[in-house]
Scaffold this motif. Structure first.
Motif, PDB file in Angstrom:
ATOM      1  N   PHE A 184       0.820  -1.215   0.000  1.00 43.89           N
ATOM      2  CA  PHE A 184       0.000   0.000   0.000  1.00 43.89           C
ATOM      3  C   PHE A 184       0.856   1.268   0.000  1.00 43.89           C
ATOM      4  CE2 PHE A 184       0.533  -0.605   4.609  1.00 43.89           C
ATOM      5  CZ  PHE A 184       0.707   0.690   5.080  1.00 43.89           C
ATOM      6  N   GLN A 191       0.971   2.825  -3.651  1.00 43.60           N
ATOM      7  CA  GLN A 191      -0.239   3.326  -4.285  1.00 43.60           C
ATOM      8  C   GLN A 191      -0.154   4.841  -4.470  1.00 43.60           C
ATOM      9  OE1 GLN A 191      -3.432   1.977  -1.796  1.00 43.60           O
ATOM     10  NE2 GLN A 191      -3.127  -0.184  -2.297  1.00 43.60           N
ATOM     11  N   ASP A 238      -4.555   4.733   1.043  1.00 43.34           N
ATOM     12  CA  ASP A 238      -5.772   3.989   1.310  1.00 43.34           C
ATOM     13  C   ASP A 238      -6.046   4.052   2.812  1.00 43.34           C
ATOM     14  OD1 ASP A 238      -4.027   2.224   2.503  1.00 43.34           O
ATOM     15  OD2 ASP A 238      -4.454   0.533   1.193  1.00 43.34           O
TER      16      ASP A 238
END
Length: 335
Positions: A6, A9, A13
């Protein structure tokens, strides 16, 4: 350790948002440490090759390239590193005949083939030892957040494929400090990646006046024909997939890949398994130069490497900055 998915990204998130308060604390601690530092000015120029991201972005091949450029300008460059992964605290000059990766770290061992390299937890002491050894320029490997030395040129290296990830600081994201804060101390940004990755990189986050240099890692021409070669590949670098993609682009047949953590120890059990599998599948083992530095001496003849070097698209700003660095006189060196 492998970076959490993550982190890469483009937007945070729920995990990044949840951890963002911790990331702000981490950034504040970094800022306080830098602000309280007493940067020492050395009698020779210091070129810092660092990053804002935690982990690998391509600093090692950048250090190699800068060492070559400095030599072309009649410098005697020495490299100073903390020796991540090694037990030596230094200052000590790396000697491949006496040292291994467990002692000095894999990157310094590799870099010592390109320029005289010193390992020192205390970077000031390491730089002074290098100057005493004849250095006319110091290349500081991964010292951008270390406030102990003044930098004559600071280069921030970025992986063009992942950029600055989700833009948050550890542990919420991949950054050691906020983008704007870090880049305010930089003299130039070097993004490393394919043409497609360079196109995707969002350079709007860069200050307008900050030189942006682009480069890619290209396999060194050794005369080896990789076409159809049956390989079991392993790599413990920032993004192992880059290494595997390069092998495939050369036409190699990858029967299996092993993506390891950056600087991950190569255990006897792991290497024995790889050797057994390669024999069973009539395959050749292959790894990166940096990973090869961590191989036991008795195992190195069983593994081939794919050396890569940095190829610049627009090196003019870097070349100009390096040419502007003074070459110290012998009396200055001994100051």
């Amino acid at each position: 350790m492998r970076a959490p998915a993550f982190w890469s990204q483009p937007q945070p998130d729920w995990r990044g948002k949840l951890l963002s308060p911790l990331g702000m604390l981490y950034a504040r601690a970094t800022a306080n440490r830098i602000a309280k530092g007493q940067a020492e000015q050395l009698p020779v120029p210091v070129i810092c090759v660092g990053n804002i991201n935690a982990g690998g972005t391509g600093k090692t091949p950048t250090v190699m390239a800068i060492a070559e450029k400095l030599r072309d300008q009649f410098h005697d460059p020495h490299i100073v590193s903390r020796g991540y992964g090694g037990i030596e605290t230094g200052p000590i000059e790396v000697d491949p005949l006496r040292h291994n990766a467990e002692m000095v770290g894999d990157e310094p061992l590799l870099l010592s083939a390109f320029a005289r390299t010193w390992v020192a937890r205390d970077r000031v002491a390491g730089a002074r030892a290098a100057i005493a050894g004849g250095a006319t320029a110091i290349i500081l490997d991964d010292g951008f957040q270390d406030p102990s030395l003044a930098h004559d040129l600071s280069i921030v290296v970025v992986d063009a494929e992942t950029g600055f990830g989700n833009g948050l600081c550890v542990p919420a994201g991949p950054l050691r400090e906020p983008i704007g804060v870090g880049l305010s101390r930089a003299d130039m940004v070097l993004t490393i990646g394919s043409a497609a990755a360079q196109e995707r990189f969002d350079d709007r986050v860069l200050p307008g006046a900050l030189p942006h240099i682009r480069a890619a890692l290209a396999p060194l021409r050794t005369g080896m024909d990789w076409t159809g070669m049956r390989l079991i590949a392993f790599a413990g670098i920032g993004r192992p997939d880059k290494f595997f993609e390069t092998l495939r682009a050369l036409g190699a047949k990858l029967l299996r890949t092993e993506a390891l953590g950056d600087h991950q120890k190569l255990s006897a059990a792991f290497l024995t398994r790889l050797e057994r599998d390669a024999r069973a599948e009539n395959a050749q083992l292959v790894t990166t130069e940096k990973d090869a530095a961590r191989l036991p001496a008795a195992f190195r003849s069983k593994v081939i490497t794919l050396p890569v070097r940095l190829s610049f698209d627009n090196p003019e700003a870097l070349d100009t900055a390096l040419k502007a660095l003074p070459v110290p006189s012998s009396s200055t060196q001994n100051a």
